[in-house]
Design an enzyme around this catalytic site. Sequence first.
Site, PDB file in Angstrom:
ATOM      1  CE  LYS A 146      -1.815   1.626   4.030  1.00 59.95           C
ATOM      2  NZ  LYS A 146      -1.388   3.038   4.199  1.00 59.95           N
ATOM      3  CG  ASN A 147       2.251   2.644   3.539  1.00 63.19           C
ATOM      4  OD1 ASN A 147       1.093   2.955   3.250  1.00 63.19           O
ATOM      5  ND2 ASN A 147       2.645   2.406   4.780  1.00 63.19           N
ATOM      6  CG  ASP A 204       2.911   1.290   9.607  1.00 61.96           C
ATOM      7  OD1 ASP A 204       1.995   1.993  10.019  1.00 61.96           O
ATOM      8  OD2 ASP A 204       3.755   1.678   8.784  1.00 61.96           O
ATOM      9  CG  ASP A 222      -4.277  10.381  11.666  1.00 58.85           C
ATOM     10  OD1 ASP A 222      -3.733  10.551  12.771  1.00 58.85           O
ATOM     11  OD2 ASP A 222      -3.691   9.911  10.694  1.00 58.85           O
TER      12      ASP A 222
HETATM   13  N1  EPU Z   1       6.275  14.343  10.964  1.00 54.81           N
HETATM   14  C1  EPU Z   1       6.347  15.662  11.294  1.00 54.81           C
HETATM   15  N2  EPU Z   1       6.342  16.570  10.285  1.00 54.81           N
HETATM   16  C2  EPU Z   1       6.253  16.209   8.985  1.00 54.81           C
HETATM   17  C3  EPU Z   1       6.158  14.843   8.654  1.00 54.81           C
HETATM   18  C4  EPU Z   1       6.166  13.921   9.671  1.00 54.81           C
HETATM   19  O1  EPU Z   1       6.440  16.030  12.455  1.00 54.81           O
HETATM   20  O2  EPU Z   1       6.254  17.089   8.106  1.00 54.81           O
HETATM   21  C5  EPU Z   1       6.292  13.333  12.040  1.00 54.81           C
HETATM   22  C6  EPU Z   1       4.983  12.573  12.121  1.00 54.81           C
HETATM   23  O3  EPU Z   1       4.039  13.260  12.898  1.00 54.81           O
HETATM   24  C7  EPU Z   1       5.442  11.293  12.770  1.00 54.81           C
HETATM   25  C8  EPU Z   1       6.820  11.067  12.156  1.00 54.81           C
HETATM   26  O4  EPU Z   1       7.250  12.341  11.714  1.00 54.81           O
HETATM   27  O5  EPU Z   1       5.585  11.469  14.139  1.00 54.81           O
HETATM   28  C9  EPU Z   1       6.873  10.067  11.016  1.00 54.81           C
HETATM   29  O6  EPU Z   1       5.990  10.409   9.994  1.00 54.81           O
HETATM   30  P1  EPU Z   1       6.235  10.044   8.468  1.00 54.81           P
HETATM   31  O7  EPU Z   1       6.206  11.308   7.684  1.00 54.81           O
HETATM   32  O8  EPU Z   1       7.444   9.189   8.339  1.00 54.81           O
HETATM   33  O9  EPU Z   1       4.957   9.177   8.125  1.00 54.81           O
HETATM   34  P2  EPU Z   1       3.975   9.278   6.903  1.00 54.81           P
HETATM   35  O10 EPU Z   1       4.747   9.464   5.635  1.00 54.81           O
HETATM   36  O11 EPU Z   1       2.881  10.231   7.193  1.00 54.81           O
HETATM   37  C10 EPU Z   1       4.087   6.704   6.397  1.00 54.81           C
HETATM   38  C11 EPU Z   1       3.093   5.574   6.251  1.00 54.81           C
HETATM   39  C12 EPU Z   1       2.511   5.203   7.601  1.00 54.81           C
HETATM   40  C13 EPU Z   1       3.641   4.841   8.543  1.00 54.81           C
HETATM   41  C14 EPU Z   1       4.656   5.991   8.621  1.00 54.81           C
HETATM   42  C15 EPU Z   1       5.872   5.676   9.468  1.00 54.81           C
HETATM   43  C16 EPU Z   1       2.186   5.952   4.048  1.00 54.81           C
HETATM   44  C17 EPU Z   1       0.995   6.251   3.237  1.00 54.81           C
HETATM   45  N3  EPU Z   1       2.028   5.975   5.369  1.00 54.81           N
HETATM   46  O12 EPU Z   1       3.344   7.815   6.898  1.00 54.81           O
HETATM   47  O13 EPU Z   1       1.706   4.055   7.376  1.00 54.81           O
HETATM   48  O14 EPU Z   1       3.121   4.573   9.811  1.00 54.81           O
HETATM   49  O15 EPU Z   1       5.119   6.316   7.291  1.00 54.81           O
HETATM   50  O16 EPU Z   1       6.540   4.588   8.965  1.00 54.81           O
HETATM   51  O17 EPU Z   1       3.242   5.640   3.527  1.00 54.81           O
HETATM   52  C18 EPU Z   1      -0.224   2.664   7.494  1.00 54.81           C
HETATM   53  O18 EPU Z   1       0.194   2.049   6.517  1.00 54.81           O
HETATM   54  O19 EPU Z   1      -1.226   2.264   8.132  1.00 54.81           O
HETATM   55  C19 EPU Z   1       0.448   3.898   7.926  1.00 54.81           C
HETATM   56  C20 EPU Z   1      -0.082   4.728   8.771  1.00 54.81           C
END
Ligand code: EPU
Length: 418
Positions: free
Chosen positions: A23-24, A306, A118
């Site tokens: 998915k990701n 995850d 969320d």
């Molecule tokens: N964060 C910030 N600022 C930002 C971006 C992130 O503070 O601009 C923080 C977030 O709040 C969090 C941390 O950094 O505390 C990590 O966030 P990240 O940006 O790495 O996560 P994401 O890209 O929003 C993806 C996956 C998530 C998975 C996370 C961590 C996708 C669509 N989603 O999210 O997957 O948990 O990386 O590995 O790729 C899932 O599949 O159910 C899911 C939630």
Amino acid sequence: MVDRIIVRRSGPLEGSVTINGAKNSVLKLMAASTLTAGTYVLHNVPAITDVSIMSELLEAMGLKVTSPAPNDLQIVNPGDLTPVAPYELVEQMRASIVVLGPLLAAYGEARVALPGGDDFGPRPIDMHLRGLELLGVTFDTAHGYIHASAPNLQGARVMLEFPSVGATENVMMAAVRAKGQTVIENAAREPEIADLAAFLNRMGAEILGAGTSTITIDGVDALHSVEHTVVPDRIEAATYLAAVGVAGGELTLVGARPDHMDMLCQKMGEMGVRTSTDPEGLWAMSQKRLRATDIATLPYPGVATDYKPFLVAMLSVADGVSIVTENLFSGRFRYVDELIRMGADIRTEGHHAVIRGFESLSGAPVKCHDIRAGAALVVAALGAEGETEIYDPWHVDRGYANLVEQLKAVGANIERVS
Ligand code: EPU
């Protein structure tokens, strides 16, 4: 009738399950198809709701998405897209924010609805914006939308404060068409980032180092559409490892990539689930009661956040006391209340959970709060006495194509009723 998943105590599980595309990864590859006109073909695409939402988003911008065969997606980008991600779709799926980088690369501007909070707690996008700003993007936020513009993207050194998956992806996709070189430091190292870079390189981009902390991107003048097979979903694979841990038995995860799951397999071993590389993917066996262990989530290659809900479900029935620490999402313990309704002994304090394992949980009506939490309840229910009714299973459909069917095929007592 209310839609729900009904699970009765099951096991041992026996046989093989096929791991779907990640998915990701697929969501980001779909976003990348906005970069240039042409026909894109993706293989190994999971039949999940999030792919449908991303398809709707692409169609709203002017692309045409079809599925010529099961697990294949054809995306036609006619060029001249409307670079707008509307609120109705971004609100349903936060990952929509990754269209920002490629739209800026292709059109020099984009309007994307601001994603809200969320169930994990606050999820800011400040790092995405700061990284893009360094490439010359300016932002204007009004009426719930970010209006980004960058008539001339310029390569830059982008040092991320934290290895954010989404920020790394957005900066990488914008940088492929920037003038000159971009270097992302402290980049996220997830296999899905490497998959996106492979897709972009196939399109003609020049990216080196994806999958490591330093990614170098040399901007190019033109890209072209491509065909690509999506990397297997390590989080789906982890779900089945947890299932075999709780229910016992022996499973082969066909198509899984053990090299993407090293730390998880190590933790599984500590808990008593044996794993080994198999010509078909990954083999796993569990014969005795699980053992307690301590776990802290970390960016890849650490234990993914995850995986945590499945691991907590396993530790709820393990022998001993475990401490689980969440280092990524402050609010990612909501499903714990549901496990407690099933008799689990879990105390949370800030980002820690202390879990005292019981021999068995007891089936109860419970509710999904997000994709992984829902799957974790399914895992827990496999080892719970009696019947567990899991409500709001649509959360699970967002990330799993056939969880119920696959578990049933390996001997789980599970069904979906509506
Ligand atoms: N964060 C910030 N600022 C930002 C971006 C992130 O503070 O601009 C923080 C977030 O709040 C969090 C941390 O950094 O505390 C990590 O966030 P990240 O940006 O790495 O996560 P994401 O890209 O929003 C993806 C996956 C998530 C998975 C996370 C961590 C996708 C669509 N989603 O999210 O997957 O948990 O990386 O590995 O790729 C899932 O599949 O159910 C899911 C939630």
